[in-house]
Design an enzyme around this catalytic site. Structure first.
Site, short mmCIF file in Angstrom:
data_model
loop_
_atom_site.label_atom_id
_atom_site.label_comp_id
_atom_site.label_asym_id
_atom_site.label_seq_id
_atom_site.Cartn_x
_atom_site.Cartn_y
_atom_site.Cartn_z
N HIS A 60 0.84 -1.20 0.00
CA HIS A 60 0.00 0.00 0.00
C HIS A 60 0.87 1.24 0.00
CE1 HIS A 60 -3.74 2.16 0.38
NE2 HIS A 60 -3.26 2.86 1.39
N HIS A 62 0.98 5.53 -1.43
CA HIS A 62 0.57 6.74 -2.13
C HIS A 62 1.86 7.51 -2.36
CE1 HIS A 62 -3.60 5.87 -1.06
NE2 HIS A 62 -3.27 5.84 0.21
N ARG A 207 -17.05 5.80 1.62
CA ARG A 207 -17.56 7.17 1.56
C ARG A 207 -17.30 7.79 0.18
NH1 ARG A 207 -12.65 7.84 4.37
NH2 ARG A 207 -11.26 9.40 3.43
N HIS A 231 -9.62 1.12 1.14
CA HIS A 231 -9.45 1.63 2.50
C HIS A 231 -10.69 1.26 3.30
CE1 HIS A 231 -6.83 5.03 0.65
NE2 HIS A 231 -6.02 4.23 1.33
N GLU A 234 -10.80 2.87 8.45
CA GLU A 234 -9.60 3.51 8.99
C GLU A 234 -9.96 4.48 10.11
OE1 GLU A 234 -5.75 6.12 7.36
OE2 GLU A 234 -7.41 5.65 6.02
N HIS A 268 -5.94 -1.18 6.25
CA HIS A 268 -6.08 -0.70 7.62
C HIS A 268 -6.98 -1.62 8.44
CE1 HIS A 268 -3.85 2.78 6.40
NE2 HIS A 268 -4.82 3.21 5.61
N ASP A 319 2.19 3.12 3.03
CA ASP A 319 1.08 4.06 2.94
C ASP A 319 1.55 5.49 2.70
OD1 ASP A 319 -1.39 5.25 3.05
OD2 ASP A 319 -1.90 4.62 5.06
#
Length: 446
Positions: A60, A62, A207, A231, A234, A268, A319
């Site tokens: 994972h 970013h 979301r 995700h 979290e 997570h 992450d």
């Protein structure tokens, strides 16, 4: 790649450390043969002194979050205030600047023994949301950056469609959104795998993808038998909002829409109910723990032990890149559990290394990586056993030394597809990684 013989002073073979191992790589970039009991290096062999383990899988990432390191350590706040700072950095990315940054970040990963990265990619479009002439210009920049840094990538192209349950994207998120899951699927279908790159999918979060469109993303991944990441739980605020909008937890919502399964990984998985854990374990949905980020953002400690016992395979990721050190992620998962339970020994060093290697690669769609055995991809890394952190260790306890004492700074060699990418602690393709990082990060702040 030409045939090469490597002599491994010590090798971790999944269950134990073996001294004196000869490993031959073939033209196909795989391990052609592996022989134990080889006490001295064969003539012409590349000598790797220390402990050689399969290449580490960073499940994972970013990449652009690397530009946040140190800046977000000033003052206090929460995940949500951290996110506002992240948006500002994301706004400054272009395909060219993202290539430069990601190349440097992936080179840093190679120096840390990482041979494969799962890039959870959601910065798709220009500021304001207009597509680039090539709608996948940003994803292509990441794929090329991995090639330039000499590592493998699973590009987890991410559907990110809303700011929250029933909310349109905010101005910062317009870069992330394709509008609908169908439009996301049309764009991502144009991305093609390469020898060093797989194409997977991601749901940013429950979301960020409306419930009625979750199945579209899951179906795209299922049709291609591609990895699917999300995700998951979290933050407690996300759980509360999901309960209010749908009357169920995020895990239950994903289960309702066919997202869970053996090719899916929840990232997570921090704030889960007993029912959530049973759902994830019962469907063999994976769990990617990112302990250094989870503690940096004050997210909490996820129930990794309970998840694994329920049937959820564990992998590890860096992450937000507060640090890039998969050995630290493995160590932190065990130490976090010790703090919570006030008991020791929840995972053996072998189990933690498996999470960082074979199970991490499997989560990224590479079932043929993460093991030192004939037929596997010739991806491996060597950790020094004579540094100030590791000196004096008993070689047969090399796995324990690697997990509980070593750091990324102790990586001496990284080989990907039989090709030496890091030799004696120096990157062979990116001559000055610190300068590459500093220059690419400074460009985003200009």
């Amino acid at each position: 790649m030409p045939l090469t013989t490597y002599w491994l002073e010590h090798a971790w073979l999944g269950t134990h450390v073996e001294p004196g191992v000869a490993l031959e790589t073939g033209e196909d970039g795989r391990i052609a043969a592996l022989r134990t009991g080889v006490e001295t290096p064969p003539p012409g062999a590349e000598v790797l002194r220390g402990l050689t383990v399969p290449g580490l899988a960073n499940a994972h990432s970013h990449a652009f979050h690397r530009a946040l390191r140190s800046l977000v350590q000033v003052g206090s706040g929460t995940f949500w205030t951290w996110r506002d700072f992240m948006y500002k950095v994301a706004q400054n990315l272009t395909p060219d600047s993202y290539f430069a940054l990601a190349r440097a970040v992936y080179a840093e990963m190679a120096l840390a023994g990482i041979t494969n990265v799962g890039e959870f990619h959601y910065v798709h479009h220009a500021p304001g949301g207009a597509p680039y002439a090539d709608p996948n210009a940003m994803g292509e920049a990441l794929i090329e950056a991995a090639a330039a840094a000499g590592i493998r990538i699973t590009l987890l192209d991410t559907a990110y469609l809303s700011a929250g349950f029933g909310q349109a994207p905010n101005p910062h998120q317009l870069r992330f959104s394709d509008g609908t899951a169908d439009a996301w699927a049309e764009r991502v279908s144009a991305l093609k795998p390469r020898p060093h790159a797989l194409i997977g999918a991601a749901i940013h979060s429950v979301r960020a993808v409306p419930a009625g469109q979750l199945a579209t993303v899951a179906g795209w991944a299922e049709e291609r038998r591609a990895p699917l990441h999300v995700h998951l739980s979290e933050q407690t605020a996300e759980n509360d909002a999901c309960q209010e909008a749908h009357g169920r937890t995020p895990t239950q919502l994903l289960a309702d829409h066919g997202v869970l399964g053996p090719r899916t990984t929840g990232v997570h998985n921090t704030h889960l109910t007993d029912i959530d854990i049973a759902l994830l374990g019962g469907t063999t949905t994976g769990t990617c723990m990112c302990p250094t980020t989870e503690r940096d953002l004050a997210d909490g400690i996820g129930p990794a032990g309970r998840l694994q016992r329920a049937g959820s395979p564990l992998s590890l990721g860096s992450d937000s890149h507060a640090v890039i050190d998969l050995l630290e992620e493995a160590r932190a998962m065990e130490l976090n559990e010790r703090l919570r339970s006030r008991t020791r020994g929840h995972w053996t060093a072998n189990a933690l290394l498996t999470a960082a290697t074979a199970d991490g690669h499997a989560a990224l769609g590479l079932a043929d990586a993460g093991r030192l055995e004939a037929g596997a991809l010739a991806d491996f890394t060597t950790i020094a056993l004579d540094s100030v952190r590791t000196a004096g260790a008993v070689p047969r306890l090399g796995a324990e030394t690697a997990v509980f004492a070593a750091t990324a700074s102790d990586v001496r060699h990284t080989v990907v597809g039989g090709r030496h990418i890091v030799r004696d602690g120096a990157h062979t393709l990116v001559p000055d990684v610190p300068s590459a990082l500093a220059e690419s990060i400074a460009a985003l702040r200009a």
